[in-house]
Motif scaffolding. Sequence first.
Motif, mmCIF file in Angstrom:
data_model
loop_
_atom_site.group_PDB
_atom_site.id
_atom_site.type_symbol
_atom_site.label_atom_id
_atom_site.label_comp_id
_atom_site.label_asym_id
_atom_site.label_seq_id
_atom_site.Cartn_x
_atom_site.Cartn_y
_atom_site.Cartn_z
ATOM 1 N N SER A 293 0.875 -1.170 0.000
ATOM 2 C CA SER A 293 0.000 0.000 0.000
ATOM 3 C C SER A 293 0.912 1.220 0.000
ATOM 4 O O SER A 293 1.327 1.706 1.057
ATOM 5 C CB SER A 293 -0.914 -0.014 1.234
ATOM 6 O OG SER A 293 -1.741 1.125 1.247
ATOM 7 N N ALA A 294 1.265 1.663 -1.212
ATOM 8 C CA ALA A 294 2.261 2.728 -1.347
ATOM 9 C C ALA A 294 1.739 4.039 -0.782
ATOM 10 O O ALA A 294 0.568 4.397 -0.962
ATOM 11 C CB ALA A 294 2.644 2.894 -2.811
ATOM 12 N N GLU B 202 7.457 1.155 -1.080
ATOM 13 C CA GLU B 202 7.565 0.587 -2.424
ATOM 14 C C GLU B 202 9.009 0.220 -2.750
ATOM 15 O O GLU B 202 9.943 0.924 -2.384
ATOM 16 C CB GLU B 202 7.064 1.632 -3.425
ATOM 17 C CG GLU B 202 6.761 1.107 -4.800
ATOM 18 C CD GLU B 202 6.202 2.208 -5.700
ATOM 19 O OE1 GLU B 202 5.341 1.893 -6.530
ATOM 20 O OE2 GLU B 202 6.624 3.375 -5.575
ATOM 21 N N ILE B 203 9.181 -0.898 -3.467
ATOM 22 C CA ILE B 203 10.475 -1.271 -4.031
ATOM 23 C C ILE B 203 10.378 -1.119 -5.541
ATOM 24 O O ILE B 203 9.574 -1.791 -6.194
ATOM 25 C CB ILE B 203 10.874 -2.720 -3.680
ATOM 26 C CG1 ILE B 203 10.973 -2.917 -2.169
ATOM 27 C CG2 ILE B 203 12.199 -3.096 -4.354
ATOM 28 C CD1 ILE B 203 11.243 -4.358 -1.747
ATOM 29 N N VAL B 204 11.149 -0.211 -6.088
ATOM 30 C CA VAL B 204 11.215 -0.030 -7.531
ATOM 31 C C VAL B 204 12.544 -0.607 -8.007
ATOM 32 O O VAL B 204 13.615 -0.207 -7.522
ATOM 33 C CB VAL B 204 11.100 1.456 -7.925
ATOM 34 C CG1 VAL B 204 11.358 1.636 -9.424
ATOM 35 C CG2 VAL B 204 9.721 1.984 -7.559
ATOM 36 N N GLY B 205 12.473 -1.571 -8.912
ATOM 37 C CA GLY B 205 13.676 -2.223 -9.410
ATOM 38 C C GLY B 205 14.068 -1.710 -10.776
ATOM 39 O O GLY B 205 13.210 -1.427 -11.619
ATOM 40 N N ILE B 206 15.376 -1.579 -11.003
ATOM 41 C CA ILE B 206 15.893 -1.198 -12.314
ATOM 42 C C ILE B 206 16.743 -2.346 -12.840
ATOM 43 O O ILE B 206 17.730 -2.742 -12.218
ATOM 44 C CB ILE B 206 16.725 0.092 -12.265
ATOM 45 C CG1 ILE B 206 15.838 1.271 -11.860
ATOM 46 C CG2 ILE B 206 17.379 0.366 -13.613
ATOM 47 C CD1 ILE B 206 16.548 2.606 -11.842
ATOM 48 N N SER C 286 8.084 -2.533 3.819
ATOM 49 C CA SER C 286 6.756 -2.653 4.441
ATOM 50 C C SER C 286 6.604 -1.726 5.644
ATOM 51 O O SER C 286 5.488 -1.373 6.029
ATOM 52 C CB SER C 286 6.500 -4.104 4.864
ATOM 53 O OG SER C 286 7.295 -4.461 5.993
ATOM 54 N N GLU C 287 7.750 -1.320 6.226
ATOM 55 C CA GLU C 287 7.713 -0.413 7.374
ATOM 56 C C GLU C 287 7.693 1.053 6.952
ATOM 57 O O GLU C 287 7.784 1.945 7.787
ATOM 58 C CB GLU C 287 8.912 -0.696 8.281
ATOM 59 C CG GLU C 287 8.824 -2.062 8.967
ATOM 60 C CD GLU C 287 10.112 -2.465 9.660
ATOM 61 O OE1 GLU C 287 11.130 -1.738 9.493
ATOM 62 O OE2 GLU C 287 10.113 -3.505 10.353
ATOM 63 N N GLY C 288 7.588 1.295 5.627
ATOM 64 C CA GLY C 288 7.393 2.654 5.146
ATOM 65 C C GLY C 288 8.559 3.271 4.420
ATOM 66 O O GLY C 288 8.454 4.408 3.941
ATOM 67 N N ALA C 289 9.676 2.565 4.302
ATOM 68 C CA ALA C 289 10.821 3.109 3.574
ATOM 69 C C ALA C 289 10.610 2.928 2.071
ATOM 70 O O ALA C 289 9.805 2.101 1.630
ATOM 71 C CB ALA C 289 12.103 2.419 4.017
ATOM 72 N N ALA C 290 11.339 3.697 1.292
ATOM 73 C CA ALA C 290 11.333 3.564 -0.167
ATOM 74 C C ALA C 290 12.663 2.954 -0.597
ATOM 75 O O ALA C 290 13.716 3.292 -0.039
ATOM 76 C CB ALA C 290 11.134 4.926 -0.830
#
Length: 509
Positions: free
Chosen positions: A256-257, A289-293, A455-459
């Motif tokens: 839940s971003a 959120e985890i955004v992968g490159i 999940s604890e709120g970090a990006a």
Amino acid sequence: MENERQDYVLETRNICKNYALLKANDHISLKVRRNTIHAIVGENGAGKSTLMGILTNVVKPDMGDIILDGEKMNFKNPMDAAHHGIGMIYQEFMLAPRFTVFENIIVGFEEKKGVFVDRKKCRERVEAICERYHFALPLDELIDELPVSVLQQIEIVKVLYRGADLIIMDEPTSTLTPQGIEGLFDAMRVLKESGKTILFITHKLGEVFRVSDEISVLRDGKLVGTYQPQEVDQQKLANLMVGREVILQAHKLPVSAGQPVLEVKDLRVRDADGIERVKDANFEIRAGEIVGIAGVAGSGQQHLVEALFGLAKPEAGSVIRYLGDEVTGKSPRAHRADRVGYVPQDRIGMGCNVAASIWENAIMGYHRATGFHPKWLIPRRQAQEFTSRVVRDFDVKVQNLENHIGSLSGGNIQKLIVGREFSQNNRLLLIEDPTRGIDVGAIEYIWEKLIRFASEGAAVLLVSHDLNEVMQLSDRILVMYDGRLRDGGGHGELTEEQIGLLMMGGEVG
């Protein structure tokens, strides 16, 4: 004895190597059949690097024998081992920048005409090798701008030029695309069919079963056993390596971003030669959120991350916002003070100081920015307590916190660096190749920590050359090709082959 000589190209008999109280190799007796691809797997600290160092005479054993083609060997130095047909391709390529492909291949083993190098004869030998093994190398080009898949081929041709019959490959697929991995495996099969033997060191268990004839497992310096691929599966192999049940799949949590943590607008970055490496990058990462490159090495990922962390200067017009505030051009120290963590791809050159102690490296970059008091004087006890916690939580195998970090294996250095960044309560984490060169048990742990961290709120911005890692962990995937970012879809939307095609500049229908 004659039959044994025909069957086995290499044996090690009771190889032992101790470092103080650490038994790096504990009576290892290994047999490698001729004309096979023999995989060697094990956790970091299991003894793989030490054993390979002994085989190439970079490391001297305390006891034990090396039998090559049925004959006991007493190598004088690493060059002597090479002259006896043992070639090593390292995980970190041993190539000289600003030199041509041809010059990198022949260096140290030049054919001579009197006191001069016989370049014509050298060239004929190199071209004959390339033709025999189907390597189409640009021999007269500088290696500096060549893709990593070509650098890998150069390393293979280099050891063949030196006359290697036993080729050791250390994590050879760590920076290759799926297509590049297939090309490497094809080359390995051709080498085997032409009479070469390959020792294949890897942490990617799926690859073991695709290309290996036999698999040896090391754990805690001991040889657990040697197996045929049909005798084990990935799960059993992972359990043998670690000594417990291992989870091989990431357990992704529903996301839940939240609000944007990092916003990037029209980011352009040039390298030291003025070449544009990042071209109009636009993206955001939200809390949780985890955004992968994903991308082939050299596509611009490193320049992108360096600009985000203040290690490279963006072009005019670029905008980077963190928690709503513009931070374009801020220094790395300022980013750390703002709770931005960074795990660089180059763990040796940028991630640590090999001349400093383990505990000094564990607080590196943070002793002034956060968490340590007073900030102008390093509180040794507090720093060592913090380091002990990182070492314990991330299972970093160390003997003494006062030892130089260079005394650790590459995988253990990586675990210390990752642990350092995970332990600082950061709001944003920029992380490149977090599990490169580390074992399956540590991969499981780091994946779990990354997912929990988000999940604890970090990006999290995850840049990885391991496409499986990007696909397992990312909520959204971006693909970088020639400096531009392309949409790789949400978690599970595209297949590995489709993303691999985007990485090569292709289109997905």
